[in-house]
Scaffold this active site. Structure first.
Site, short mmCIF file in Angstrom:
data_model
loop_
_atom_site.label_atom_id
_atom_site.label_comp_id
_atom_site.label_asym_id
_atom_site.label_seq_id
_atom_site.Cartn_x
_atom_site.Cartn_y
_atom_site.Cartn_z
N SER A 1 -3.22 -4.91 -1.34
CA SER A 1 -2.70 -5.16 0.00
C SER A 1 -3.07 -3.97 0.87
O SER A 1 -3.07 -2.82 0.41
CB SER A 1 -1.17 -5.29 -0.06
OG SER A 1 -0.62 -5.12 1.24
N HIS B 1 -9.75 -8.96 -0.01
CA HIS B 1 -10.45 -9.63 1.09
C HIS B 1 -11.90 -9.94 0.69
O HIS B 1 -12.44 -10.99 1.03
CB HIS B 1 -10.51 -8.73 2.32
CG HIS B 1 -9.19 -8.39 2.92
ND1 HIS B 1 -8.64 -7.14 2.86
CD2 HIS B 1 -8.31 -9.15 3.61
CE1 HIS B 1 -7.49 -7.13 3.49
NE2 HIS B 1 -7.25 -8.34 3.95
#
Ligand code: PAF
Length: 288
Positions: A185, A34
């Site tokens: 993830s 991210h």
């Protein structure tokens, strides 16, 4: 960095903001993947622009038996991480503020969203399209950054932007991997130590298949290559692994591949979803 938690406040902020905005939509539990998207947004925004990250665990993209309640939530740590990579505004609303209790309008993409993860998770991409359209409306960005880790999502969002004429540039961000190759993830946190040790085998098997395809092992038979990879991925974590799907698709249409070759070049996307224990991991790579 400003933190906005209410929809009305966000609308007001956008009304007063004169700078072009670059959006990074997330569901929080931020990791290096991210943060790389936030950095890409920072680059795209430049000095004159503003980076808006959203942190919202969107209920409409989870199926009835999925991990909505268990999905990791760590707002304080996420805010600190956003600030450290130069995000200007975080929008972190509550579900009840984003969705009316009797909401009756949603967005469906009817081609790219059907197979792959859409086949295994019915309604998932309706939830994704609907929330992303809402976030586009609420933040009115000039550009938005989405990770290639969710390759099908990226394709579906591009299609929504094209077909609904959102005046927004979609910027792809490359998949970020752990040192052992496992795609980052938020769901990796669910893996037990032994599952975590086995999980990089997914990417290793994919890369090995890519090398075999390039060496001509499967001649020009994508279905034979898919079968070979299915067999290997079933073994990746012993009895704890179960293949959800393996697909070799055209990188733009996501349709099953008929030939590895296009215009004299190897061109495909290899996309997989594999359960390791109860955790469903996805990954994808291109032909080179
Ligand atoms: O990729 C995600 O984290 C989500 O699907 C998104 C795009 C933030 C929509 O909820």
């Amino acid at each position: 960095m400003e933190v906005i938690t209410e929809v009305d406040q966000m609308v007001e902020w956008v009304r007063e903001c004169r700078a072009p905005r670059v959006l990074v939509p997330t569901m929080g539990a931020l990791h290096e993947g991210h943060l790389s998207l936030c950095r890409a947004a920072r680059d795209r925004a430049g000095e004159a622009g503003v980076v808006v990250a959203t942190i919202f665990v969107n209920p409409t993209q989870f199926g009835p038996n999925e991990d909505l309640d268990a999905y990791p939530r760590q707002l304080a740590a996420d805010l600190a991480a956003c600030e450290a990579v130069g995000v200007d505004v975080v929008f972190a609303p509550q579900a009840g503020d984003v969705y009316a209790s009797d909401a009756s309008v949603s967005i469906s993409e009817a081609t790219l969203a059907l197979g792959l993860c859409g086949g295994s998770r019915p309604g998932h991409f309706d939830g994704v399209c609907t929330v992303v359209a809402k976030l586009f409306n609420l933040t009115q960005p000039v550009a938005a950054v989405f990770g290639e880790k969710d390759y099908q999502q990226l394709a579906v969002i591009r299609r929504m932007v094209r077909d609904l004429n959102f005046p927004i540039e979609i910027v792809p961000g490359p998949t970020v991997r752990e040192a052992d190759g496992l795609a980052m993830s938020s769901r990796n946190a669910y893996l037990t130590p032994s599952q975590r040790q086995a999980a990089p085998g997914i990417q290793q098997a994919m890369v090995a298949l890519r090398e075999e395809i390039a060496a001509g092992k499967y001649e020009d038979s994508p279905s034979t290559a898919v079968e070979a990879l299915e067999g290997r991925l079933e073994q990746v974590a012993g009895s704890e692994s179960r293949v959800d799907y393996v697909a070799l698709v055209h990188p733009d249409t996501l349709q099953p591949l008929e030939s590895f070759w296009e215009d004299g070049e190897l061109r495909y996307r290899l996309i997989v979803a594999v359960f390791v224990g109860k955790t469903r991991l996805i990954d994808n790579i291109g032909a080179n």
